[in-house]
Design an enzyme around this catalytic site. Structure first.
Site, short mmCIF file in Angstrom:
data_model
loop_
_atom_site.label_atom_id
_atom_site.label_comp_id
_atom_site.label_asym_id
_atom_site.label_seq_id
_atom_site.Cartn_x
_atom_site.Cartn_y
_atom_site.Cartn_z
N LYS A 22 0.84 -1.21 0.00
CA LYS A 22 0.00 0.00 0.00
C LYS A 22 0.87 1.25 0.00
CE LYS A 22 -1.53 1.44 4.23
NZ LYS A 22 -1.32 2.84 4.59
N ASN A 23 1.89 1.26 0.85
CA ASN A 23 2.68 2.49 1.01
C ASN A 23 3.53 2.82 -0.22
OD1 ASN A 23 1.51 2.82 3.46
ND2 ASN A 23 3.33 2.33 4.69
N ARG A 93 -2.90 10.56 5.19
CA ARG A 93 -1.76 11.45 5.11
C ARG A 93 -1.00 11.36 3.78
NH1 ARG A 93 1.79 14.00 8.65
NH2 ARG A 93 3.95 13.56 8.20
N CYS A 117 -3.73 8.43 10.52
CA CYS A 117 -3.88 7.74 11.80
C CYS A 117 -3.63 8.70 12.95
CB CYS A 117 -2.87 6.61 11.90
SG CYS A 117 -3.26 5.21 10.87
N ARG A 122 2.46 14.40 13.88
CA ARG A 122 2.83 14.13 12.48
C ARG A 122 2.82 15.37 11.58
NH1 ARG A 122 0.21 8.52 10.54
NH2 ARG A 122 2.13 8.33 9.38
N ASP A 307 5.69 0.09 12.22
CA ASP A 307 4.42 -0.47 11.75
C ASP A 307 4.22 -1.93 12.17
OD1 ASP A 307 3.65 1.89 10.67
OD2 ASP A 307 4.01 1.35 8.58
N ILE A 329 9.73 6.28 16.74
CA ILE A 329 9.30 7.01 15.54
C ILE A 329 8.11 7.93 15.82
CG2 ILE A 329 8.51 6.80 13.13
CD1 ILE A 329 11.26 5.65 13.46
N ARG A 401 -8.26 -0.10 5.87
CA ARG A 401 -7.39 0.86 5.18
C ARG A 401 -6.11 0.18 4.70
NH1 ARG A 401 -5.52 5.57 8.63
NH2 ARG A 401 -4.27 5.71 6.77
C1 UD1 Z 1 5.30 6.39 6.57
C2 UD1 Z 1 4.34 5.23 6.44
C3 UD1 Z 1 3.90 4.75 7.82
C4 UD1 Z 1 5.12 4.47 8.69
C5 UD1 Z 1 6.09 5.65 8.70
C6 UD1 Z 1 7.39 5.34 9.43
C7 UD1 Z 1 3.19 5.72 4.36
C8 UD1 Z 1 1.91 6.06 3.70
N1 UD1 Z 1 3.17 5.65 5.70
O1 UD1 Z 1 4.57 7.45 7.20
O2 UD1 Z 1 3.13 3.58 7.64
O3 UD1 Z 1 4.68 4.22 10.01
O4 UD1 Z 1 6.42 6.01 7.36
O5 UD1 Z 1 8.00 4.22 8.92
O6 UD1 Z 1 4.18 5.47 3.69
N2 UD1 Z 1 7.87 14.09 10.75
C9 UD1 Z 1 8.10 15.43 11.01
N3 UD1 Z 1 8.02 16.31 9.97
C10 UD1 Z 1 7.75 15.95 8.69
C11 UD1 Z 1 7.54 14.57 8.43
C12 UD1 Z 1 7.60 13.65 9.48
O7 UD1 Z 1 8.34 15.81 12.15
O8 UD1 Z 1 7.68 16.80 7.81
C13 UD1 Z 1 7.97 13.11 11.85
C14 UD1 Z 1 6.67 12.34 12.07
O9 UD1 Z 1 5.79 13.03 12.92
C15 UD1 Z 1 7.20 11.06 12.70
C16 UD1 Z 1 8.55 10.85 12.00
O10 UD1 Z 1 8.90 12.11 11.47
O11 UD1 Z 1 7.42 11.23 14.06
C17 UD1 Z 1 8.54 9.83 10.87
O12 UD1 Z 1 7.49 10.15 9.98
P1 UD1 Z 1 7.53 9.74 8.44
O13 UD1 Z 1 8.71 8.84 8.21
O14 UD1 Z 1 7.41 10.95 7.62
O15 UD1 Z 1 6.21 8.87 8.30
P2 UD1 Z 1 5.14 8.93 7.16
O16 UD1 Z 1 5.81 9.15 5.84
O17 UD1 Z 1 4.02 9.81 7.54
#
Ligand code: UD1
Length: 423
Positions: A22-23, A93, A117, A122, A307, A329, A401
């Protein structure tokens, strides 16, 4: 709202086929907005998040053709609108990632700030930092990010402050149409990023270094259509491996990629599982044994994925010994713990709710439970599978989802599980 009713106690035994990731697929759907020709994506899982993304593309006026095998063809050049509304972005997201591709290709985009979620705040600051570095003019207007650029985006040297999967993917794909070279440092290294880079390169992009912490993108003037097959979903595969191990069972997962699950496989071996791997399959056999407790820390790939944290806690609930699980994370990603304790688990949170100490018990007892995030919900299904008596997992729209045909797949492995549909 649908619920799942699980009568626990059956060992999972049998074979299943991993779905597409999915991701990966979600980001490729966003990346298709960069192309002038049709982008065909196969091995797409049939999931609520995928439908939401297709709905979003439809809202933009983009023609999406889907066949019965879930091969999806996206014709971005039919786009009519450049605004992604709150109603569609709030539930997922990943939809925020349409911002950069629309901006890079069409010079304008308005995208609502995302939801997704309920796991911590985030933010998207790293996405915005990257887009601005590429020359985007960004304004925040009533919960929307309005972005524009005069002419083309410009290549840049960007060092992410933190390791972000979505941020790395978003800026990597946007930079494919920028003028000149972009170098991204402190990148996330998840397999889905490599898969996305492969898809972009099939479209004619020049992306090097995906899967390392430094990615170089040599911008091109235009991208064409392509065909790309999505990799296997490592989180889904991992979830079924953990579920089988927790029940003392045996499972063979076809169409999987063991390389993407190295750390989980070694943790499950530590828990007492016998695991065999081939090029595209993984076989786990617990031989009826109770698992041994395994401690771990979640961290960016290749470390243990956040995850799969909730699912491994479910296994540890009934393991022999005490384990320590540290989440690094996301904040607020232990909501399943309280529900598991209601089922008789012995888990306490420490370190400002960043660490769970799980004291293994002989058995869990079924109970009505619910969770408000995808992986937490599926971990309660695992808890239900190992509990004595009936467990009803509420709010399973979260599971829908991210898990294709969850009850069918589990039934095929011998689980006593059924969906209670409500109209
Ligand atoms: C993706 C995955 C999710 C997985 C996560 C971490 C998808 C659709 N989702 O989520 O399933 O749990 O990676 O492996 O691919 N952060 C910031 N600023 C930003 C972006 C992120 O502070 O601009 C923080 C987030 O709040 C979090 C951490 O960085 O604490 C990691 O987030 P991120 O790796 O970006 O996760 P997602 O891409 O949202």
């Amino acid at each position: 709202m649908d619920k799942l009713l699980i009568r626990g106690g059956n060992r999972l035994e049998g074979e299943l086929r991993a779905s597409g990731a999915k991701n990966s697929a979600l980001k490729m759907f966003a990346a298709a907005l960069l192309a002038d020709g049709p982008v065909a994506i196969s091995n797409v899982p049939h999931l609520r998040d995928i439908t939401t993304m297709i709905e979003l593309l439809g809202f933009l006026g983009v023609e999406v053709v889907i066949n019965e095998k879930m091969d999806v063809e996206i014709h971005a050049n039919t786009i009519k609108r450049f605004r992604a509304p709150y109603e569609l972005v709030k539930t997922m997201r990943a939809s925020f990632n349409v911002l950069g591709p629309m901006l890079a290709h069409y010079g304008q985009a308005e995208v609502s700030l995302p939801g997704g979620c309920a796991i911590g705040p985030r933010p998207v600051d790293q996405h915005l930092l990257g887009l601005e570095a590429l020359g985007a003019n960004i304004e925040m207007v009533e919960g929307y990010v309005n972005a524009s650029v005069d002419g083309r985006l410009q290549g840049a040297h960007i060092i992410f402050d933190i390791c972000t999967v979505g941020g790395t993917e978003h800026i990597m794909m946007t930079a494919t149409l920028a003028e000149g070279q972009t170098v991204l440092e402190n990148c996330a290294r998840e397999p889905e990023i490599v898969d996305l880079a492969d898809c972009l390169n099939a479209m004619g992009a020049d992306v090097q270094g995906a899967g390392t912490d430094c990615i170089t993108i040599n911008g091109v003037e235009s991208l064409s259509g392509c065909h790309h097959r999505v990799i296997a979903d490592r989180v889904e595969t991992g979830t079924y491996l953990i579920a089988a191990a927790a029940t003392g069972g045996r499972v063979r997962i076809q169409n999987a990629n063991p390389e993407h699950l190295e750390v989980l496989i070694s943790k499950l071996r530590e828990a007492g599982a016998k695991i065999l791997i081939g090029d595209d399959w993984i076989e786990l056999d617990m031989e009826g044994r109770r698992p041994k407790a395994v401690s771990l820390v979640t961290a960016p790939y290749p470390a243990f994925p956040t995850d799969l944290q909730a699912q491994i806690i479910a296994l540890n609930c009934v393991a022999e010994g005490t384990s320590t699980i540290k989440e690094t994370i996301f904040e607020n990603r232990f909501m399943h713990v309280h529900e598991m304790n209601r089922m008789g688990a012995k888990i306490r949170l420490e370190g400002n709710n960043t660490t769970a100490i799980v004291e293994g018990v002989e058995k869990l007892t079924g109970a009505p439970v619910m969770a408000n995030d995808l992986r937490a919900s599926v971990s309660l299904v695992i808890a239900g599978l190992i509990a004595q008596g009936d467990t009803i997992v509420d709010r399973i729209y979260h599971i829908d989802r991210g898990y294709e045909q969850v009850e069918e797949k589990l039934q095929n492995l011998g689980a006593d599980i059924k969906r209670l549909a409500t109209s």
